[in-house]
Design a protein around this motif. Sequence first.
Motif, PDB file in Angstrom:
ATOM      1  N   ASN A  37       0.783  -1.232   0.000  1.00  0.00           N
ATOM      2  CA  ASN A  37       0.000   0.000   0.000  1.00  0.00           C
ATOM      3  C   ASN A  37       0.818   1.286   0.000  1.00  0.00           C
ATOM      4  O   ASN A  37       0.252   2.357  -0.126  1.00  0.00           O
ATOM      5  N   GLY A  38       2.123   1.180   0.189  1.00  0.00           N
ATOM      6  CA  GLY A  38       2.971   2.359   0.154  1.00  0.00           C
ATOM      7  C   GLY A  38       3.046   3.096   1.481  1.00  0.00           C
ATOM      8  O   GLY A  38       2.490   2.663   2.494  1.00  0.00           O
ATOM      9  N   PRO A  39       3.747   4.243   1.479  1.00  0.00           N
ATOM     10  CA  PRO A  39       3.973   5.013   2.705  1.00  0.00           C
ATOM     11  C   PRO A  39       2.659   5.442   3.352  1.00  0.00           C
ATOM     12  O   PRO A  39       1.649   5.628   2.666  1.00  0.00           O
ATOM     13  N   ALA A  40       2.699   5.605   4.668  1.00  0.00           N
ATOM     14  CA  ALA A  40       1.512   6.022   5.413  1.00  0.00           C
ATOM     15  C   ALA A  40       1.943   6.608   6.747  1.00  0.00           C
ATOM     16  O   ALA A  40       3.049   6.337   7.218  1.00  0.00           O
ATOM     17  N   THR A  41       1.049   7.382   7.341  1.00  0.00           N
ATOM     18  CA  THR A  41       1.318   7.862   8.693  1.00  0.00           C
ATOM     19  C   THR A  41       1.123   6.705   9.657  1.00  0.00           C
ATOM     20  O   THR A  41       0.499   5.691   9.319  1.00  0.00           O
ATOM     21  N   GLN A  42       1.633   6.872  10.860  1.00  0.00           N
ATOM     22  CA  GLN A  42       1.475   5.809  11.850  1.00  0.00           C
ATOM     23  C   GLN A  42      -0.004   5.554  12.128  1.00  0.00           C
ATOM     24  O   GLN A  42      -0.413   4.402  12.285  1.00  0.00           O
ATOM     25  N   ARG A  43      -0.825   6.598  12.172  1.00  0.00           N
ATOM     26  CA  ARG A  43      -2.262   6.409  12.404  1.00  0.00           C
ATOM     27  C   ARG A  43      -2.885   5.618  11.258  1.00  0.00           C
ATOM     28  O   ARG A  43      -3.691   4.706  11.479  1.00  0.00           O
ATOM     29  N   GLN A  44      -2.521   5.953  10.024  1.00  0.00           N
ATOM     30  CA  GLN A  44      -3.036   5.210   8.871  1.00  0.00           C
ATOM     31  C   GLN A  44      -2.606   3.748   8.920  1.00  0.00           C
ATOM     32  O   GLN A  44      -3.397   2.853   8.602  1.00  0.00           O
ATOM     33  N   LEU A  45      -1.358   3.512   9.319  1.00  0.00           N
ATOM     34  CA  LEU A  45      -0.884   2.128   9.451  1.00  0.00           C
ATOM     35  C   LEU A  45      -1.688   1.377  10.499  1.00  0.00           C
ATOM     36  O   LEU A  45      -2.012   0.205  10.312  1.00  0.00           O
ATOM     37  N   ALA A  46      -2.002   2.032  11.602  1.00  0.00           N
ATOM     38  CA  ALA A  46      -2.813   1.397  12.647  1.00  0.00           C
ATOM     39  C   ALA A  46      -4.190   1.028  12.088  1.00  0.00           C
ATOM     40  O   ALA A  46      -4.693  -0.073  12.331  1.00  0.00           O
ATOM     41  N   ARG A  48      -4.969   0.539   8.890  1.00  0.00           N
ATOM     42  CA  ARG A  48      -4.834  -0.473   7.831  1.00  0.00           C
ATOM     43  C   ARG A  48      -4.532  -1.855   8.378  1.00  0.00           C
ATOM     44  O   ARG A  48      -4.998  -2.854   7.826  1.00  0.00           O
ATOM     45  N   THR A  49      -3.729  -1.927   9.446  1.00  0.00           N
ATOM     46  CA  THR A  49      -3.310  -3.235   9.965  1.00  0.00           C
ATOM     47  C   THR A  49      -4.183  -3.750  11.107  1.00  0.00           C
ATOM     48  O   THR A  49      -4.172  -4.938  11.396  1.00  0.00           O
ATOM     49  N   GLY A  50      -4.892  -2.840  11.763  1.00  0.00           N
ATOM     50  CA  GLY A  50      -5.680  -3.231  12.936  1.00  0.00           C
ATOM     51  C   GLY A  50      -4.870  -3.222  14.221  1.00  0.00           C
ATOM     52  O   GLY A  50      -5.385  -3.538  15.281  1.00  0.00           O
ATOM     53  N   PHE A  51      -3.586  -2.852  14.148  1.00  0.00           N
ATOM     54  CA  PHE A  51      -2.751  -2.748  15.341  1.00  0.00           C
ATOM     55  C   PHE A  51      -3.053  -1.432  16.053  1.00  0.00           C
ATOM     56  O   PHE A  51      -3.486  -0.469  15.425  1.00  0.00           O
TER      57      PHE A  51
END
Length: 102
Positions: A37-46, A48-51
């Motif tokens: 999915n490419g670069p993302a902010t930490q919030r976006q990563l959370a 997207r991943t459910g972490f």
Amino acid sequence: MSRPTSHRQSAPRSGVGSQSAWRLRNIESLLEDLRVNGPATQRQLAERTGFSTATISNLVNILRADHRVRTQSVISSGRRAVLVDSSEVESKNVTIRASSGL
């Protein structure tokens, strides 16, 4: 009634369900998300991943120390954020271009 606390230390676990095994799985999931999915902010990563955002922060710190991701301060929705980009993606692309003669 309060329970008595135990001061006995247990030996570190390194099996399938151990904390270190879970951390490795989480790191692999995070890197895979960045690859796909490419670069993302930490919030976006959370999202997207459910972490949790705390888990993402810890994983990013580990990966940054290993030079596997880069971070950059950005503004997202009017707030300071940390953009995470996978160093592995760029190095793989460079390797593919070099090996194909491009």
